[in-house]
Enzyme design. Structure first.
Site, PDB file in Angstrom:
ATOM      1  N   GLU A  26       1.240 145.088  -5.204  1.00  0.00           N
ATOM      2  CA  GLU A  26      -0.666 145.086  -5.271  1.00  0.00           C
ATOM      3  C   GLU A  26      -0.333 143.478  -5.441  1.00  0.00           C
ATOM      4  O   GLU A  26       0.185 142.221  -5.936  1.00  0.00           O
ATOM      5  CB  GLU A  26      -0.473 145.262  -6.924  1.00  0.00           C
ATOM      6  CG  GLU A  26      -2.524 145.515  -6.518  1.00  0.00           C
ATOM      7  CD  GLU A  26      -2.492 146.213  -8.137  1.00  0.00           C
ATOM      8  OE1 GLU A  26      -3.744 145.708  -8.747  1.00  0.00           O
ATOM      9  OE2 GLU A  26      -2.129 146.937  -8.878  1.00  0.00           O
ATOM     10  N   CYS A  74      -7.993 143.072 -10.878  1.00  0.00           N
ATOM     11  CA  CYS A  74      -7.697 143.521  -9.878  1.00  0.00           C
ATOM     12  C   CYS A  74      -8.877 144.160  -8.512  1.00  0.00           C
ATOM     13  O   CYS A  74      -8.496 144.057  -7.293  1.00  0.00           O
ATOM     14  CB  CYS A  74      -6.740 143.787  -9.635  1.00  0.00           C
ATOM     15  SG  CYS A  74      -6.325 145.531 -10.343  1.00  0.00           S
TER      16      CYS A  74
END
Length: 522
Positions: free
Chosen positions: A245, A282
């Site tokens: 990620e 995020c």
């Protein structure tokens, strides 16, 4: 050459707290990986794995005060946030224990033999088996839920894979504490402690992904760091899956109808979402398409008011703080970019939240403002003001892949007549109708290829740990199509395997005739 010390640093002052470890050399990494590889068969029993995960959750909960105090001292995220994150972390461990016991993750499929089929079909029994040792790269912004005891570790252990975690340098003491608790839980469950290993240091991270006995890797962090490790994983003599990620802008589209209905509510909601955790989530909404006109002005004013009421905050470390200040300064200097609330430095250790504003037409016409379409880690968002539906499409077509995308529409349902108006009529109406709720379906269709999760009338800074969750997205959000949150995260660490024409007594119990373990099968 002596190993470099690993220090725990207080981000509120920039001063070292204590030395907690030393950086691992190549021999240390090799030792940790070989130890994990040597005990992988100990995780074969699903009942033992489930008990281990629950015991780990119990030990982490039992050490709550110490964990929260240590993590706060290293991250400045605050006791309230960290207490919630620990609860999420232990709930995640218990959730995977249930996944292991229920057994559908094994994806068992059995085909009976059929000699009369064309071509003839033999007896085939398919399920999923663990890959082997998993390298986990801890995240900076979630010292618990995406670090040593986090989702990558929990899902890998649930799959039957031992893990070696590369600790994040921003919270080494928290990492050591949590690793010791996980290893203690293993011992308490009758497992070797080496099912969980921990190493520190940049070089250790590189050595880990290159180790021939590491079978897969999970990473949460920057595009630059993640891409380097992804490339290293692919360049090995035997490439391995790398589930990274890396970064996400998380675009938001506000329709004209939504802003006309609740401009102030949307402004306040965005301010709260983009500053959560000092903008270090995020899923922070970092780019917003909002209409021009009076309602759009009210939205920007409400957003500015919410940000102005937010005091200066401490980021995770000095490097991130300096990168944030440099990033917003460079973006604000671009032609045509305004600062309704200027983001930047607070004092020597803090930053101030802000918003950058630009005409969407500038983003649609060329690459001079591409920097505004890249993630800036920290409490800032870009508001691009559109004046037509075409501008929305043009800007969205230039966005990279994301974890999330958000669409805000009016809460009052639009009529069938509006919903079926032609694209030409919509464009001709101008800003009042352009991007309105009559066009919600086509906007949703445009957002779908950009993200792994699309929200309607919500904010993305909340990732539920649930079976239907998908926390991933097109590159650079992630390097694979997998999720790192939710029950299906376990699939990253498994591979399909089929037994053909194998006598029943040689099969694992999960695949034998009569289904002795009562598992879901097809």
């Amino acid at each position: 050459m002596a190993a470099e010390p690993v220090w725990s640093v207080d981000p509120r002052t920039g001063k070292p707290r204590e030395q907690v470890a030393v950086e691992a050399g190549a021999e240390d990494v090799d030792r940790a990986v070989r130890a994990a590889h040597g005990v992988r068969e100990s995780l074969a029993d699903r009942a033992v794995r489930a008990a281990f995960l629950r015991t780990a959750a119990d030990l982490l909960d039992g050490a709550r005060e110490r964990i929260v105090e240590t993590a706060d001292a290293e991250t400045a995220l605050g006791p309230v946030r960290l207490t919630g994150e620990l609860a999420r972390t232990t709930a995640q461990l218990r959730s995977f224990a249930e996944v292991v016991e229920e057994g559908s993750f094994l994806d068992i499929r059995i085909d009976a033999p059929d000699p009369g089929a064309t071509p003839p079909r033999p007896d085939m029994r398919r399920w999923k088996i663990p890959l082997g040792v998993v390298a986990v790269y801890a995240a900076s912004n979630f010292p618990l839920a995406f670090s040593v005891p986090g989702g990558d570790t929990a899902s890998a252990l649930a799959a039957g894979c031992p893990v070696v975690v590369k600790a994040h340098p921003d919270h080494p003491a928290t990492s050591e504490l949590c690793a010791s608790l996980l290893r203690g839980a293993a011992a308490k469950s009758g497992l070797p402690e080496d099912v969980v290993g921990l190493v520190h240091g940049f070089d250790a991270g590189v050595a880990l992904v290159r180790h021939p006995l590491v079978a897969a890797a999970g990473f949460t962090g920057s595009v630059r760091g993640g891409r380097a490790l992804f490339d290293a994983a692919a360049a090995r003599p035997v490439p391995i899956p790398f589930h990274g990620e890396l970064g996400s802008l998380n675009p938001v589209v506000l329709t004209t109808a939504a802003v006309a209905e609740r401009a102030e509510e949307l402004g306040a909601g965005l301010a709260g979402s983009m500053t959560l955790g000092q903008g270090q989530f995020c899923t922070k909404p970092g780019f917003v398409l909002a209409p021009t006109g009076e309602a759009g002005d009210r939205f920007v004013d409400a957003l500015g008011a919410g940000l102005s009421a937010t005091g200066p905050g401490v980021m995770l470390d000095r490097r991130m703080r300096d990168a944030f200040v440099a990033g917003v300064t460079e973006r604000a200097a671009l032609a045509g970019v305004g600062t309704p609330v200027a983001p930047g430095a607070g004092d020597a250790h803090t930053v101030s939240a802000g918003v950058l504003a630009v005409d969407a037409a500038l983003l649609a016409e060329g690459d001079r403002h591409d920097l505004l379409l890249e993630e800036c880690f920290g409490p800032v968002t870009v508001v691009a003001r559109y004046s037509s539906r075409t501008e929305i499409t043009e800007v969205l077509s230039r966005l990279p892949g994301n974890l999330t995308a958000t669409l805000h529409i009016a809460t009052e349902a639009t009529g069938a007549t509006e919903a079926t108006e032609t694209a030409e009529a919509t464009e001709a109406t101008g800003a009042t109708e352009a991007g309105g709720d009559a066009d919600a379906a086509s906007l949703l269709a445009e957002l779908t290829p950009l993200a792994g999760r699309v929200l309607v009338n919500g904010w993305p800074t909340g990732v539920a740990v649930a079976p239907a969750q998908h926390h991933g997205g097109p590159y650079p959000a992630t390097t694979s199509t997998a999720t790192s949150v939710g029950a299906t995260a376990i699939e990253r660490w498994l591979r399909p395997f089929t037994y053909q024409s194998t006598p029943d007594h040689l099969l694992p119990p999960e695949l034998r005739d009569g289904n002795p373990l009562g598992l879901p099968r097809r």
